[in-house]
Design an enzyme around this catalytic site. Structure first.
Site, short mmCIF file in Angstrom:
data_model
loop_
_atom_site.label_atom_id
_atom_site.label_comp_id
_atom_site.label_asym_id
_atom_site.label_seq_id
_atom_site.Cartn_x
_atom_site.Cartn_y
_atom_site.Cartn_z
N ASP A 17 7.96 22.08 13.90
CA ASP A 17 8.47 22.04 15.27
C ASP A 17 7.42 22.70 16.17
O ASP A 17 6.31 23.02 15.72
CB ASP A 17 9.85 22.71 15.37
CG ASP A 17 9.82 24.22 15.22
OD1 ASP A 17 8.73 24.81 14.95
OD2 ASP A 17 10.88 24.85 15.37
N CYS A 20 8.12 26.23 10.95
CA CYS A 20 8.75 26.54 12.23
C CYS A 20 8.43 28.01 12.52
O CYS A 20 7.62 28.60 11.82
CB CYS A 20 10.25 26.22 12.24
SG CYS A 20 11.30 27.24 11.19
N THR A 29 10.14 30.86 12.11
CA THR A 29 10.47 31.76 11.00
C THR A 29 10.35 31.09 9.64
O THR A 29 10.25 31.77 8.62
CB THR A 29 11.91 32.28 11.12
OG1 THR A 29 12.81 31.16 11.01
CG2 THR A 29 12.13 33.01 12.43
N HIS A 63 7.94 28.88 -11.60
CA HIS A 63 9.31 29.03 -12.07
C HIS A 63 10.27 27.97 -11.53
O HIS A 63 11.23 27.62 -12.21
CB HIS A 63 9.86 30.40 -11.69
CG HIS A 63 9.20 31.52 -12.42
ND1 HIS A 63 9.70 32.80 -12.40
CD2 HIS A 63 8.08 31.57 -13.20
CE1 HIS A 63 8.92 33.59 -13.13
NE2 HIS A 63 7.92 32.87 -13.62
N HIS A 102 12.46 27.34 -17.61
CA HIS A 102 12.39 27.03 -16.18
C HIS A 102 12.90 25.62 -15.90
O HIS A 102 13.62 25.40 -14.91
CB HIS A 102 10.98 27.23 -15.65
CG HIS A 102 10.51 28.65 -15.77
ND1 HIS A 102 11.21 29.71 -15.23
CD2 HIS A 102 9.43 29.19 -16.37
CE1 HIS A 102 10.58 30.84 -15.50
NE2 HIS A 102 9.50 30.55 -16.20
#
Length: 142
Positions: free
Chosen positions: A7, A64, A66, A97, A133
């Site tokens: 964004d 973005c 955050t 993992h 995993h």
């Protein structure tokens, strides 16, 4: 091929990552956004997630401010394992993992140099396929 999208909050960092990808001869498709004007992150998180889920891209990168909203959006798409990483250890471990197929970055959280190191780690770390995993990933998907 790498699918990448952001964004407006991730627009500048995406440009730096695209330069890194170009400099290293890595193929990518840019799903936007294509300018600093305010846009809604879900559009771009979905576009990248759908490209990876459909097999049009091997991995994805979403950005973005955050990294939180765009990672939540990408993770709504079946088959996507998007990991929000703010350090290289997390990027390495999520490949080792979780076989994460989309990387989320917060442009307001990590600087450009660290972001490039995270991208490099994410793209260059293979999933070793250890049974424990793979079993856990299967449990996530079901």
């Amino acid at each position: 091929m790498i699918a990448i999208g952001c964004d407006h909050g991730g627009y500048e960092l995406k440009g730096r990552i695209l330069k890194y990808l170009d400099d290293h001869g890595l193929e990518y498709k840019d799903y936007g956004c294509f300018g600093p004007e305010s846009v809604d992150y879900p559009e771009y998180g979905k576009a990248v997630g759908h490209a990876v889920a459909a097999g049009e891209a091997d991995r994805g990168i979403v950005i973005c401010t955050t990294g939180i909203g765009i990672s939540i959006t990408a993770n709504k798409i079946p088959g996507i394992r998007c990991a929000l990483c703010a350090d290289t250890v997390s990027a390495w471990l999520t490949r080792q993992h979780n076989d994460a197929n989309v990387l989320a970055l917060g442009a307001g959280i990590v600087g450009p140099n660290l972001a490039i190191s995270i991208v490099e780690t994410f793209l260059n770390t293979p999933f070793p396929g250890e049974e424990k995993h793979a079993r856990r990933i299967s449990q996530i998907e079901n």
